[in-house]
Design an enzyme around this catalytic site. Structure first.
Site, PDB file in Angstrom:
ATOM      1  N   ILE A 258       0.865  -1.198  -0.100  1.00 39.91           N
ATOM      2  CA  ILE A 258      -0.056   0.004  -0.005  1.00 39.91           C
ATOM      3  C   ILE A 258       0.928   1.156   0.022  1.00 39.91           C
ATOM      4  O   ILE A 258       1.946   1.336   0.889  1.00 39.91           O
ATOM      5  CB  ILE A 258      -0.929   0.031   1.268  1.00 39.91           C
ATOM      6  CG1 ILE A 258      -1.821   1.263   1.172  1.00 39.91           C
ATOM      7  CG2 ILE A 258      -0.356  -0.154   2.663  1.00 39.91           C
ATOM      8  CD1 ILE A 258      -3.033   1.275   2.456  1.00 39.91           C
ATOM      9  N   SER A 259       0.869   2.182  -0.736  1.00 43.50           N
ATOM     10  CA  SER A 259       1.573   3.332  -1.042  1.00 43.50           C
ATOM     11  C   SER A 259       1.736   4.212   0.035  1.00 43.50           C
ATOM     12  O   SER A 259       0.742   4.303   0.856  1.00 43.50           O
ATOM     13  CB  SER A 259       1.267   3.932  -2.236  1.00 43.50           C
ATOM     14  OG  SER A 259       1.350   3.297  -3.454  1.00 43.50           O
ATOM     15  N   GLN A 260       2.792   4.827   0.540  1.00 43.13           N
ATOM     16  CA  GLN A 260       2.821   5.854   1.246  1.00 43.13           C
ATOM     17  C   GLN A 260       1.537   6.984   1.164  1.00 43.13           C
ATOM     18  O   GLN A 260       1.237   7.362  -0.037  1.00 43.13           O
ATOM     19  CB  GLN A 260       3.999   6.668   1.534  1.00 43.13           C
ATOM     20  CG  GLN A 260       4.519   7.607   0.389  1.00 43.13           C
ATOM     21  CD  GLN A 260       5.911   8.312   0.628  1.00 43.13           C
ATOM     22  OE1 GLN A 260       6.744   8.037  -0.586  1.00 43.13           O
ATOM     23  NE2 GLN A 260       6.023   9.044   1.427  1.00 43.13           N
TER      24      GLN A 260
END
Length: 221
Positions: free
Chosen positions: A64-66
């Site tokens: 999950i992207s920052q």
């Protein structure tokens, strides 16, 4: 949202320190980032890190992207309430949920069946009714639902897949990371007639976009 109360201080810190301080000023994007419960989209063992300034593993070698990258990519698309959006690389569904707060309809594509199924179930459970998650090769897009006003690609390809360019509506925008496993750049593509204007925004680091018009196998690190 009541379920966000446990993480209210972390959410506030994310908005102020990770987003506003780095130049995210779009009020609608900030509101979506504050509203969507990121902790619902990460594995339980990483729940306490949900709002940290880092990507987190979600299984199968995916992440999950920052928060900053999610917000920056979303803001670059300048979404309108009636827009139809294609998202490539749905993963856990967090970016999908953010997009759904800003657009009319979101079509997500995830190549891993287990992630597609869990993301679809999670989004339904949390009440995101304007999203549709499909399992398949994201580099092919979803021609049967095209054209799209905006396309967000959440994995890095060596070049932007041609089918995705073909599925952009007139005036459409696409945001995508382009590069190899070590060096990637976020590129914004805008369609004007038969031409595409390409703008490089910033460096980034995403998992590989695997598929017919991406990597046939994940590039070696």
């Amino acid at each position: 949202m009541p379920e966000n109360e446990e993480f209210s201080s972390q959410i506030s810190n994310m908005i102020q320190m990770q987003l506003r301080r780095r130049g995210i000023t779009d009020a609608a994007v900030l509101a979506a980032m504050e509203f969507v419960p990121r902790h619902e989209f990460v594995p339980r063992e990483f729940r306490e890190k949900s709002y940290d300034d880092v990507p987190l593993p979600i299984g199968g070698g995916q992440t999950i992207s920052q928060p900053y990258m999610v917000a920056a990519m979303t803001a670059a698309l300048h979404l309108r309430p009636g827009d139809r959006v294609l998202e490539i690389g749905t993963g856990c569904g967090y970016q999908t949920a953010i997009l759904s707060r800003l657009a009319g309809e979101v079509f997500g594509v995830e190549r891993r069946p287990e992630l597609a199924l869990s993301a679809s179930a999670r989004l339904a459970r949390l009440g995101y009714t304007n999203v549709h998650v499909h399992c398949g090769d994201g580099t092919l897009g979803l021609a049967e639902f095209a054209p799209f006003d905006a396309i967000l690609v959440a994995a890095a390809a060596p070049t932007i897949p041609q089918p995705l360019l073909a599925q952009l509506a007139e005036g459409g925008r696409m945001i995508a990371p382009v590069g190899d496993s070590e060096h990637q750049e976020l590129q914004l593509v805008e369609k004007r007639g038969k031409t595409f204007r390409n703008t490089t925004l910033e460096g980034c680091r995403f998992v590989p976009l695997v598929g017919y018009h991406g990597w046939q196998d994940p590039p070696s690190r």
